[in-house]
Design an enzyme around this catalytic site. Structure first.
Site, PDB file in Angstrom:
ATOM      1  N   LYS A   1       0.829  -1.217   0.000  1.00 53.12           N
ATOM      2  CA  LYS A   1       0.000   0.000   0.000  1.00 53.12           C
ATOM      3  C   LYS A   1       0.861   1.263   0.000  1.00 53.12           C
ATOM      4  O   LYS A   1       0.606   2.185  -0.763  1.00 53.12           O
ATOM      5  CB  LYS A   1      -0.947   0.015   1.212  1.00 53.12           C
ATOM      6  CG  LYS A   1      -1.917  -1.160   1.270  1.00 53.12           C
ATOM      7  CD  LYS A   1      -2.956  -1.011   2.381  1.00 53.12           C
ATOM      8  CE  LYS A   1      -2.399  -1.019   3.781  1.00 53.12           C
ATOM      9  NZ  LYS A   1      -1.864  -2.320   4.227  1.00 53.12           N
TER      10      LYS A   1
ATOM     11  N   ARG B   1     -10.317   0.195   8.311  1.00 54.73           N
ATOM     12  CA  ARG B   1      -9.903  -1.159   8.663  1.00 54.73           C
ATOM     13  C   ARG B   1     -11.045  -1.947   9.288  1.00 54.73           C
ATOM     14  O   ARG B   1     -10.873  -3.123   9.610  1.00 54.73           O
ATOM     15  CB  ARG B   1      -8.743  -1.091   9.653  1.00 54.73           C
ATOM     16  CG  ARG B   1      -7.352  -1.224   9.003  1.00 54.73           C
ATOM     17  CD  ARG B   1      -6.329  -1.148  10.108  1.00 54.73           C
ATOM     18  NE  ARG B   1      -5.072  -1.743   9.799  1.00 54.73           N
ATOM     19  CZ  ARG B   1      -4.021  -1.085   9.315  1.00 54.73           C
ATOM     20  NH1 ARG B   1      -4.124   0.194   9.001  1.00 54.73           N
ATOM     21  NH2 ARG B   1      -2.871  -1.703   9.132  1.00 54.73           N
TER      22      ARG B   1
ATOM     23  N   ARG C   1      11.130  -6.677   5.707  1.00 52.64           N
ATOM     24  CA  ARG C   1      11.026  -5.250   6.031  1.00 52.64           C
ATOM     25  C   ARG C   1      11.503  -4.981   7.453  1.00 52.64           C
ATOM     26  O   ARG C   1      12.127  -3.961   7.734  1.00 52.64           O
ATOM     27  CB  ARG C   1       9.577  -4.773   5.846  1.00 52.64           C
ATOM     28  CG  ARG C   1       9.420  -3.268   5.987  1.00 52.64           C
ATOM     29  CD  ARG C   1       8.023  -2.806   5.634  1.00 52.64           C
ATOM     30  NE  ARG C   1       7.086  -3.009   6.728  1.00 52.64           N
ATOM     31  CZ  ARG C   1       5.781  -2.733   6.646  1.00 52.64           C
ATOM     32  NH1 ARG C   1       5.261  -2.290   5.519  1.00 52.64           N
ATOM     33  NH2 ARG C   1       4.995  -2.921   7.688  1.00 52.64           N
TER      34      ARG C   1
ATOM     35  N   ARG D   1      10.419  -0.830  12.669  1.00 53.32           N
ATOM     36  CA  ARG D   1       9.051  -0.807  13.196  1.00 53.32           C
ATOM     37  C   ARG D   1       8.872  -1.862  14.268  1.00 53.32           C
ATOM     38  O   ARG D   1       9.215  -3.033  14.081  1.00 53.32           O
ATOM     39  CB  ARG D   1       8.048  -1.043  12.056  1.00 53.32           C
ATOM     40  CG  ARG D   1       7.745   0.236  11.301  1.00 53.32           C
ATOM     41  CD  ARG D   1       6.769   0.002  10.188  1.00 53.32           C
ATOM     42  NE  ARG D   1       5.510  -0.585  10.619  1.00 53.32           N
ATOM     43  CZ  ARG D   1       4.406  -0.584   9.878  1.00 53.32           C
ATOM     44  NH1 ARG D   1       4.426  -0.018   8.688  1.00 53.32           N
ATOM     45  NH2 ARG D   1       3.314  -1.144  10.323  1.00 53.32           N
TER      46      ARG D   1
ATOM     47  N   ARG E   1      -1.248  -9.400  13.351  1.00 57.92           N
ATOM     48  CA  ARG E   1      -1.769  -8.411  12.384  1.00 57.92           C
ATOM     49  C   ARG E   1      -2.510  -9.118  11.251  1.00 57.92           C
ATOM     50  O   ARG E   1      -3.537  -8.624  10.770  1.00 57.92           O
ATOM     51  CB  ARG E   1      -0.621  -7.552  11.833  1.00 57.92           C
ATOM     52  CG  ARG E   1      -0.126  -6.535  12.850  1.00 57.92           C
ATOM     53  CD  ARG E   1       1.282  -6.067  12.548  1.00 57.92           C
ATOM     54  NE  ARG E   1       1.361  -5.235  11.371  1.00 57.92           N
ATOM     55  CZ  ARG E   1       2.495  -5.012  10.700  1.00 57.92           C
ATOM     56  NH1 ARG E   1       3.622  -5.560  11.093  1.00 57.92           N
ATOM     57  NH2 ARG E   1       2.479  -4.227   9.648  1.00 57.92           N
TER      58      ARG E   1
HETATM   59  P1  AMP Z   1      -0.064   0.343   9.042  1.00 54.90           P
HETATM   60  O1  AMP Z   1       1.094   1.294   8.937  1.00 54.90           O
HETATM   61  O2  AMP Z   1      -1.219   0.739   8.170  1.00 54.90           O
HETATM   62  O3  AMP Z   1       0.364  -1.098   8.839  1.00 54.90           O
HETATM   63  O4  AMP Z   1      -0.615   0.446  10.542  1.00 54.90           O
HETATM   64  C1  AMP Z   1       0.193   0.071  11.649  1.00 54.90           C
HETATM   65  C2  AMP Z   1      -0.688  -0.107  12.878  1.00 54.90           C
HETATM   66  O5  AMP Z   1      -1.329   1.142  13.207  1.00 54.90           O
HETATM   67  C3  AMP Z   1      -1.816  -1.120  12.757  1.00 54.90           C
HETATM   68  O6  AMP Z   1      -1.388  -2.456  12.987  1.00 54.90           O
HETATM   69  C4  AMP Z   1      -2.789  -0.614  13.828  1.00 54.90           C
HETATM   70  O7  AMP Z   1      -2.324  -0.967  15.126  1.00 54.90           O
HETATM   71  C5  AMP Z   1      -2.646   0.906  13.699  1.00 54.90           C
HETATM   72  N1  AMP Z   1      -3.630   1.452  12.730  1.00 54.90           N
HETATM   73  C6  AMP Z   1      -3.354   2.059  11.545  1.00 54.90           C
HETATM   74  N2  AMP Z   1      -4.482   2.425  10.912  1.00 54.90           N
HETATM   75  C7  AMP Z   1      -5.508   2.017  11.697  1.00 54.90           C
HETATM   76  C8  AMP Z   1      -6.922   2.086  11.590  1.00 54.90           C
HETATM   77  N3  AMP Z   1      -7.531   2.616  10.505  1.00 54.90           N
HETATM   78  N4  AMP Z   1      -7.663   1.560  12.603  1.00 54.90           N
HETATM   79  C9  AMP Z   1      -7.087   1.033  13.692  1.00 54.90           C
HETATM   80  N5  AMP Z   1      -5.762   0.917  13.856  1.00 54.90           N
HETATM   81  C10 AMP Z   1      -4.958   1.410  12.872  1.00 54.90           C
END
Ligand code: AMP
Length: 198
Positions: A14, A90, A129, A135, A146
């Site tokens: 993404k 999400r 990654r 991270r 996840r």
């Molecule tokens: P990402 O960078 O999109 O993989 O997001 C990393 C983490 O941030 C996720 O595993 C969630 O813990 C949190 N997070 C990001 N976006 C959301 C969302 N829309 N709703 C809830 N948690 C989120």
């Protein structure tokens, strides 16, 4: 405006494809994960709350997340050509709130691009990654969690957006450029597509 949701499991590409979309169409990128990581880095109260969820591969509660997103939209909307929503929605509830939020601002979701990648490939990419990303959530245990959250809570959004006629399935295996070519042709066949940069 042309508003795009980029959708897919963790590690589906993404962020990478968002960068190419920004280059081509000048859209404004909102990555909710990045917003949260910036808050954590800045040591804010919100960051402290977010870290307790992120570090365990759990979702931040919808109510908080929706508020964060609305603030980002209002901070960035200016004369934006449109948004790329990366990592939001999400949950079905977040998707419904996004529809409302955009309607209140006179706009809508125009397309959902779904990067479809098998779990084994997602896991392999995230482990790779993790060696460089720094991270906290790119480790074997959190990656597994996840993926579970993605399948249980997030993947039903695929049907939600298919029902609305907005979903574009993109096979997420291949080179970055090959995948982007597919995304481009899907987007440019939408009604009122975004205008590519010269
Ligand atoms: P990402 O960078 O999109 O993989 O997001 C990393 C983490 O941030 C996720 O595993 C969630 O813990 C949190 N997070 C990001 N976006 C959301 C969302 N829309 N709703 C809830 N948690 C989120």
């Amino acid at each position: 405006m042309f508003n795009l949701v980029i959708f897919g499991g963790p590690g589906s590409g993404k962020g990478t494809q968002s960068e190419k979309l920004i280059d081509r169409y000048g859209l404004t990128h909102i990555s909710t994960g990045q917003v949260l990581r910036d808050e954590i880095k800045a040591g804010t109260e919100l960051g402290k709350i977010a870290a307790t969820y992120i570090d365990h591969g759990q979702l931040i509660p919808d109510q908080l997340m929706v508020r964060i997103l609305a603030d980002e939209i209002d901070r960035l909307k200016g004369d934006s050509a449109g948004f790329i929503f990366d990592g939001f929605p999400r949950t079905i509830n977040q998707a419904e709130r996004l529809t409302e939020m955009l309607a209140e601002r006179g706009t809508k979701v125009d397309a959902v691009v779904g990067l479809e990648v098998p779990d084994e490939e997602l896991t392999a990419r995230l482990i790779e990654r993790g060696k460089v990303s720094g991270r906290a959530d790119d480790n074997a245990e959190t990656i597994g969690r996840r993926l579970e959250v993605y399948h249980d809570t997030t993947s039903p959004l695929r049907d939600h957006y298919i029902d609305k006629g907005l979903y574009h399935a993109i096979p997420g295996l291949g080179t970055i450029d090959e995948i982007f070519e597919t995304i481009k042709s899907e987007i440019e066949s939408c009604p009122n597509p975004p205008i590519p940069n010269a």
